[in-house]
Design a protein around this motif. Sequence first.
Motif, PDB file in Angstrom:
ATOM      1  N   HIS A  11       0.792  -1.312  -0.148  1.00  0.00           N
ATOM      2  CA  HIS A  11      -0.037  -0.045  -0.051  1.00  0.00           C
ATOM      3  C   HIS A  11       0.813   1.425   0.014  1.00  0.00           C
ATOM      4  CE1 HIS A  11      -3.662  -2.149   2.112  1.00  0.00           C
ATOM      5  NE2 HIS A  11      -3.307  -2.630   0.667  1.00  0.00           N
ATOM      6  N   MET A  12       0.925   1.885  -1.012  1.00  0.00           N
ATOM      7  CA  MET A  12       1.818   3.438  -1.252  1.00  0.00           C
ATOM      8  C   MET A  12       0.802   4.362  -1.685  1.00  0.00           C
ATOM      9  SD  MET A  12       5.187   1.807  -2.989  1.00  0.00           S
ATOM     10  CE  MET A  12       6.157   3.133  -2.373  1.00  0.00           C
ATOM     11  N   ASN A  13      -0.422   4.245  -1.376  1.00  0.00           N
ATOM     12  CA  ASN A  13      -1.390   5.365  -1.959  1.00  0.00           C
ATOM     13  C   ASN A  13      -1.391   6.637  -1.109  1.00  0.00           C
ATOM     14  OD1 ASN A  13      -2.693   3.167   0.140  1.00  0.00           O
ATOM     15  ND2 ASN A  13      -4.026   4.851   0.308  1.00  0.00           N
ATOM     16  N   THR A  14      -2.080   7.584  -1.727  1.00  0.00           N
ATOM     17  CA  THR A  14      -2.379   8.829  -1.167  1.00  0.00           C
ATOM     18  C   THR A  14      -0.911   9.435  -0.560  1.00  0.00           C
ATOM     19  OG1 THR A  14      -4.229   7.858  -0.402  1.00  0.00           O
ATOM     20  CG2 THR A  14      -3.967  10.075   0.317  1.00  0.00           C
ATOM     21  N   ASN A  15      -0.183   9.580  -1.450  1.00  0.00           N
ATOM     22  CA  ASN A  15       1.064  10.332  -1.406  1.00  0.00           C
ATOM     23  C   ASN A  15       1.372  11.295  -2.453  1.00  0.00           C
ATOM     24  OD1 ASN A  15       2.667   9.119   0.880  1.00  0.00           O
ATOM     25  ND2 ASN A  15       2.026   7.372   0.087  1.00  0.00           N
ATOM     26  N   PHE A  16       2.643  11.750  -2.704  1.00  0.00           N
ATOM     27  CA  PHE A  16       3.026  12.493  -3.988  1.00  0.00           C
ATOM     28  C   PHE A  16       3.949  11.831  -4.682  1.00  0.00           C
ATOM     29  CE2 PHE A  16       1.696  15.232  -0.627  1.00  0.00           C
ATOM     30  CZ  PHE A  16       0.768  16.035  -1.115  1.00  0.00           C
ATOM     31  N   LEU A  17       3.788  10.639  -4.875  1.00  0.00           N
ATOM     32  CA  LEU A  17       4.536   9.604  -5.720  1.00  0.00           C
ATOM     33  C   LEU A  17       4.470  10.326  -7.147  1.00  0.00           C
ATOM     34  CD1 LEU A  17       4.177   6.183  -4.332  1.00  0.00           C
ATOM     35  CD2 LEU A  17       6.075   7.789  -3.542  1.00  0.00           C
ATOM     36  N   THR A  32      -0.856 -10.085  -2.896  1.00  0.00           N
ATOM     37  CA  THR A  32      -2.349 -10.163  -3.138  1.00  0.00           C
ATOM     38  C   THR A  32      -3.118  -8.688  -3.378  1.00  0.00           C
ATOM     39  OG1 THR A  32      -2.480  -9.957  -0.671  1.00  0.00           O
ATOM     40  CG2 THR A  32      -2.240 -12.307  -1.834  1.00  0.00           C
ATOM     41  N   GLU A  33      -2.473  -7.674  -2.664  1.00  0.00           N
ATOM     42  CA  GLU A  33      -3.059  -6.280  -2.991  1.00  0.00           C
ATOM     43  C   GLU A  33      -1.992  -5.502  -3.192  1.00  0.00           C
ATOM     44  OE1 GLU A  33      -4.865  -5.182   0.676  1.00  0.00           O
ATOM     45  OE2 GLU A  33      -5.861  -7.050   1.020  1.00  0.00           O
ATOM     46  N   LEU A  34      -2.398  -4.653  -4.028  1.00  0.00           N
ATOM     47  CA  LEU A  34      -1.358  -3.570  -4.597  1.00  0.00           C
ATOM     48  C   LEU A  34      -2.300  -2.251  -4.608  1.00  0.00           C
ATOM     49  CD1 LEU A  34       1.210  -2.388  -5.713  1.00  0.00           C
ATOM     50  CD2 LEU A  34       0.660  -3.274  -8.275  1.00  0.00           C
ATOM     51  N   ASN A  35      -1.844  -1.258  -3.931  1.00  0.00           N
ATOM     52  CA  ASN A  35      -2.575   0.092  -4.017  1.00  0.00           C
ATOM     53  C   ASN A  35      -1.480   1.020  -3.984  1.00  0.00           C
ATOM     54  OD1 ASN A  35      -4.977  -1.245  -3.359  1.00  0.00           O
ATOM     55  ND2 ASN A  35      -4.894  -0.884  -1.227  1.00  0.00           N
ATOM     56  N   LEU A  36      -1.727   1.735  -5.344  1.00  0.00           N
ATOM     57  CA  LEU A  36      -0.889   2.894  -5.528  1.00  0.00           C
ATOM     58  C   LEU A  36      -1.915   4.201  -5.869  1.00  0.00           C
ATOM     59  CD1 LEU A  36       1.607   1.275  -7.864  1.00  0.00           C
ATOM     60  CD2 LEU A  36       1.958   1.683  -5.499  1.00  0.00           C
ATOM     61  N   PHE A  37      -3.222   4.120  -5.531  1.00  0.00           N
ATOM     62  CA  PHE A  37      -4.111   5.285  -5.888  1.00  0.00           C
ATOM     63  C   PHE A  37      -3.818   6.511  -5.151  1.00  0.00           C
ATOM     64  CE2 PHE A  37      -6.024   3.080  -2.169  1.00  0.00           C
ATOM     65  CZ  PHE A  37      -6.191   3.923  -1.420  1.00  0.00           C
ATOM     66  N   THR A  38      -4.258   7.580  -5.763  1.00  0.00           N
ATOM     67  CA  THR A  38      -3.958   9.219  -5.531  1.00  0.00           C
ATOM     68  C   THR A  38      -2.476   9.499  -5.107  1.00  0.00           C
ATOM     69  OG1 THR A  38      -6.121   8.654  -4.328  1.00  0.00           O
ATOM     70  CG2 THR A  38      -5.121  10.656  -3.944  1.00  0.00           C
ATOM     71  N   ASN A  39      -2.029   9.395  -6.443  1.00  0.00           N
ATOM     72  CA  ASN A  39      -0.683   9.886  -6.285  1.00  0.00           C
ATOM     73  C   ASN A  39      -0.500  10.703  -7.592  1.00  0.00           C
ATOM     74  OD1 ASN A  39       1.340   8.800  -4.195  1.00  0.00           O
ATOM     75  ND2 ASN A  39       0.230   6.923  -4.633  1.00  0.00           N
ATOM     76  N   ASN A  59      -5.445  -1.348  -7.156  1.00  0.00           N
ATOM     77  CA  ASN A  59      -6.105   0.183  -7.331  1.00  0.00           C
ATOM     78  C   ASN A  59      -4.877   0.738  -7.613  1.00  0.00           C
ATOM     79  OD1 ASN A  59      -7.364   2.243  -6.675  1.00  0.00           O
ATOM     80  ND2 ASN A  59      -8.100   1.747  -4.797  1.00  0.00           N
ATOM     81  N   LEU A  60      -5.057   1.360  -8.803  1.00  0.00           N
ATOM     82  CA  LEU A  60      -4.089   2.626  -9.514  1.00  0.00           C
ATOM     83  C   LEU A  60      -4.900   3.867  -9.844  1.00  0.00           C
ATOM     84  CD1 LEU A  60      -2.288   0.376 -12.105  1.00  0.00           C
ATOM     85  CD2 LEU A  60      -1.882   0.628  -9.952  1.00  0.00           C
ATOM     86  N   CYS A  61      -6.116   3.969  -9.197  1.00  0.00           N
ATOM     87  CA  CYS A  61      -7.022   5.192  -9.551  1.00  0.00           C
ATOM     88  C   CYS A  61      -6.340   6.447  -9.162  1.00  0.00           C
ATOM     89  CB  CYS A  61      -8.261   4.913  -9.108  1.00  0.00           C
ATOM     90  SG  CYS A  61      -8.392   5.233  -7.001  1.00  0.00           S
ATOM     91  N   ASP A  62      -6.719   7.623  -9.717  1.00  0.00           N
ATOM     92  CA  ASP A  62      -6.559   9.010  -9.516  1.00  0.00           C
ATOM     93  C   ASP A  62      -5.017   9.165  -9.640  1.00  0.00           C
ATOM     94  OD1 ASP A  62      -9.135   9.767  -9.181  1.00  0.00           O
ATOM     95  OD2 ASP A  62      -9.272   9.095  -7.140  1.00  0.00           O
TER      96      ASP A  62
END
Length: 444
Positions: A11-17, A32-39, A59-62
């Motif tokens: 989970h690396m979501n909601t940062n400024f990556l 099993t889970e990869l969350n990079l959303f909201t970057n 989850n790669l949204c936004d």
Amino acid sequence: MGNMTSLEVLHMNTNFLTGPIPSTLGKLTKLTELNLFTNKLTGSIPLELGNLNLLSSLNLCDNNLTGSIPPTLGNLKELTLLYLYGNQLSGHIPDEIGNLSAMLDLELSRNQLIGPIPSSLGKLTNLAYLFLRENQLSGSIPRSLGDLVNLEVMQLDTNQFTGSLPDNLCRGGLLQTLTVSGNQLIGSIPRSLRNCTSLVRLRLEGNQLIGNISEIFGVYHNLNFIDISFNKFYGEISANWGSCMRLSDLRIAGNKITGSLPPEIGNATQLGAIDLSLNDLVGEVPKEFEKLTSLVNLNLSRNRFSGHISPEIVSLPALQKLDLSGNRFSMSIPQTIGLASNLVFLDLSNNQLSQDIPGDLGMLIHLFKLDLSCNLLSGEIPAQFSKLQSLVKLDLSHNNLSGLIYKTFGGMPGLAEVDISYNKFEGPIPNTTAFQNAKRSVRT
């Protein structure tokens, strides 16, 4: 990061990556889970993500991802959630997405996807949520989507779909939300949708759908919101809408609806908004509307309603916007208008209203816009108008009003747009803020 081969959840979501998604993530085969959303990620989705055979959630949204959706994602047989919405993805939806047999939630909205919906999506028989809205998808809506018997939400609005609605929608009896607004759909409403009692939210506006409105819709006990505006529906409004006890929004503007309003609508006491504008409705507004004490927005403009304006209607306690313009209402404006203390917008223009403007209008201290133009009103502007401290837009033009205008507008500092033309006012134009930048014309 590609060396962390035992990693199961990332989970690396909601940062400024920034920058692209590393293709080396495809080596993390235990994920099993990869969350990079909201970057602020850019570039394309790596083909190598298709190697993550255990992945259940991607989850790669936004972000700012571009390019096409990799067909290799169709290899992810354990995937139950795929969120790619809110990017700049282009190209077609790959047929291989139909291989994701475990998929429950597929959301590809707000991209630049083109072409038709693959009929292979009909194989996703576990799918509960399908979001494809705000793309540039085209072609007909495939009939295979009716095979999605577990579908609860389908949003296809703001695309370029043509053809008719599939005749097997809501086959599973679970569909709660269907939005296809802002397309180019034609034809009638399928019978399966008439019988879809699970519906909570239905948006069909902005198409070219046709049919007799009194026959093509059923009784929906769970329905909360319906908008079928700006189509080619005809016929009369059914009394059945009064049986939709959870209905909060009823919007049927811009069709060819005729007849009078059924009083039974007053039984739908949860209604907060009614928009029936731009039709051919006639008669009076039923007195039973007084039971709609939750009503915030009532728009009946540009029909052929007549008779007097019911005192009970204009005094509904929650009402904030009332538009009765462009009808044939006559007689006086009800004194009870002052009881609608939450009114912000009031438009009674282009009717046949006569006699004096009631002083109780001055009690509407939250009023932002007032339009009484193009009526037969006479007498002077009530002194109580000076209490309308929130009023910004005022149109009293094309009436038979008279008197000295400087007495009225001196104490209305917020007034920015004024039209009092084509009346019988006298005296000098007030040298106040209200008239410095306002549109004005005085006929003496």
